[in-house]
Design an enzyme around this catalytic site. Sequence first.
Site, PDB file in Angstrom:
ATOM      1  N   LYS A 113       0.824  -1.211   0.000  1.00 11.42           N
ATOM      2  CA  LYS A 113       0.000   0.000   0.000  1.00 11.42           C
ATOM      3  C   LYS A 113       0.861   1.265   0.000  1.00 11.42           C
ATOM      4  CE  LYS A 113      -2.230  -0.955   3.864  1.00 11.42           C
ATOM      5  NZ  LYS A 113      -1.576  -2.214   4.246  1.00 11.42           N
ATOM      6  N   ARG A 119      11.320  -0.449  10.669  1.00 10.25           N
ATOM      7  CA  ARG A 119      10.277  -0.202  11.657  1.00 10.25           C
ATOM      8  C   ARG A 119      10.346  -1.199  12.806  1.00 10.25           C
ATOM      9  NH1 ARG A 119       4.698   0.513   8.432  1.00 10.25           N
ATOM     10  NH2 ARG A 119       4.005  -0.651  10.246  1.00 10.25           N
ATOM     11  N   ARG A 134      -0.447  -8.371  13.393  1.00 11.37           N
ATOM     12  CA  ARG A 134      -0.967  -7.383  12.439  1.00 11.37           C
ATOM     13  C   ARG A 134      -1.821  -8.063  11.364  1.00 11.37           C
ATOM     14  NH1 ARG A 134       4.502  -4.713  10.930  1.00 11.37           N
ATOM     15  NH2 ARG A 134       3.295  -3.488   9.435  1.00 11.37           N
ATOM     16  N   ARG A 171      -9.528   1.036   8.793  1.00  8.63           N
ATOM     17  CA  ARG A 171      -9.151  -0.333   9.134  1.00  8.63           C
ATOM     18  C   ARG A 171     -10.265  -1.037   9.905  1.00  8.63           C
ATOM     19  NH1 ARG A 171      -3.229   0.729   9.010  1.00  8.63           N
ATOM     20  NH2 ARG A 171      -2.038  -1.157   9.359  1.00  8.63           N
ATOM     21  N   ARG A 213      11.862  -4.989   4.833  1.00 10.04           N
ATOM     22  CA  ARG A 213      11.590  -3.588   4.484  1.00 10.04           C
ATOM     23  C   ARG A 213      12.534  -2.601   5.163  1.00 10.04           C
ATOM     24  NH1 ARG A 213       5.087  -2.778   4.726  1.00 10.04           N
ATOM     25  NH2 ARG A 213       5.420  -2.546   6.961  1.00 10.04           N
TER      26      ARG A 213
HETATM   27  P1  AMP Z   1       0.894   0.780   9.128  1.00  7.43           P
HETATM   28  O1  AMP Z   1       2.027   1.723   8.968  1.00  7.43           O
HETATM   29  O2  AMP Z   1      -0.306   1.145   8.292  1.00  7.43           O
HETATM   30  O3  AMP Z   1       1.291  -0.663   8.961  1.00  7.43           O
HETATM   31  O4  AMP Z   1       0.403   0.940  10.650  1.00  7.43           O
HETATM   32  C1  AMP Z   1       1.257   0.626  11.727  1.00  7.43           C
HETATM   33  C2  AMP Z   1       0.431   0.464  12.993  1.00  7.43           C
HETATM   34  O5  AMP Z   1      -0.252   1.693  13.290  1.00  7.43           O
HETATM   35  C3  AMP Z   1      -0.672  -0.584  12.920  1.00  7.43           C
HETATM   36  O6  AMP Z   1      -0.189  -1.898  13.197  1.00  7.43           O
HETATM   37  C4  AMP Z   1      -1.642  -0.083  13.983  1.00  7.43           C
HETATM   38  O7  AMP Z   1      -1.170  -0.379  15.289  1.00  7.43           O
HETATM   39  C5  AMP Z   1      -1.553   1.426  13.807  1.00  7.43           C
HETATM   40  N1  AMP Z   1      -2.537   1.939  12.824  1.00  7.43           N
HETATM   41  C6  AMP Z   1      -2.280   2.533  11.617  1.00  7.43           C
HETATM   42  N2  AMP Z   1      -3.410   2.886  10.995  1.00  7.43           N
HETATM   43  C7  AMP Z   1      -4.420   2.516  11.814  1.00  7.43           C
HETATM   44  C8  AMP Z   1      -5.844   2.584  11.734  1.00  7.43           C
HETATM   45  N3  AMP Z   1      -6.451   3.120  10.660  1.00  7.43           N
HETATM   46  N4  AMP Z   1      -6.554   2.101  12.784  1.00  7.43           N
HETATM   47  C9  AMP Z   1      -5.964   1.571  13.864  1.00  7.43           C
HETATM   48  N5  AMP Z   1      -4.640   1.448  14.005  1.00  7.43           N
HETATM   49  C10 AMP Z   1      -3.866   1.920  12.995  1.00  7.43           C
END
Ligand code: AMP
Length: 227
Positions: A22, A170, A181, A97, A136
């Site tokens: 994404k 990360r 996740r 989400r 990554r």
């Molecule tokens: P990402 O960078 O999108 O993989 O997000 C990293 C982490 O941020 C996720 O594993 C969640 O803990 C949190 N997170 C990001 N976006 C959301 C969302 N829309 N709703 C809830 N938690 C989120």
Amino acid sequence: MDGMTTTIAPVLILLGPPGAGKGTQARMLEEQFGLVQLSTGDLLRAAVANGTEAGKQAKAVMEAGDLVSDEIVIAILRDRLAEPDCAKGVILDGFPRTTVQAQALDALLAESGQRINAAISLDVDDAAMVTRISGRTTCGGCGEGYHDSFKQPKTAGTCDKCGGTEFKRRADDNAETVASRLEAYHAQTAPLIDYYARAGALSRIDAMGEIQTIATDLAAIVKTTTA
Ligand code: AMP
């Protein structure tokens, strides 16, 4: 809840589990179509780094690979969408989400007579996601994403985009957190595929192939749904 008066056009959503690509694809669309990439993960990581109240509450949840509360995430996204640059159109990466977040987004857009143009699901096999995620890295200078096997910089150790030489991994990109996740994705986010199908806004693409092939498929959908 504060209203949103800015008109944002278009609004596109990228759906898919962690590792589906994404972020990579959103950055490419940002360049190609002049859209703003909005990643709630990036916004939350910035909140954690800045030690804001939301960041303090989100930190442990993110480290465990669980979802941050709808309330926090919706507030962060609403504030970001109200910034003037978003008026040129946004590509949402990692939001919504949950169904509650999707409904909040619909309500927010409806305030200014808008709706999403498309929700595009990047379809991938779970089994491949752990490998994708564990390799990554991100350029510390400009945020460009790389992968140890699938997307290396042209010159080893130097970012193609900004020439930076510092790369970050990360904290939540480890096998244990990735499992949580993926679980959160299937339990809470995958139902959004049906949500957007019912709204007549869903497109799906096979996201297991080459980055460039996926980008071409995605661009075709963006062109049709924003024409
Ligand atoms: P990402 O960078 O999108 O993989 O997000 C990293 C982490 O941020 C996720 O594993 C969640 O803990 C949190 N997170 C990001 N976006 C959301 C969302 N829309 N709703 C809830 N938690 C989120």
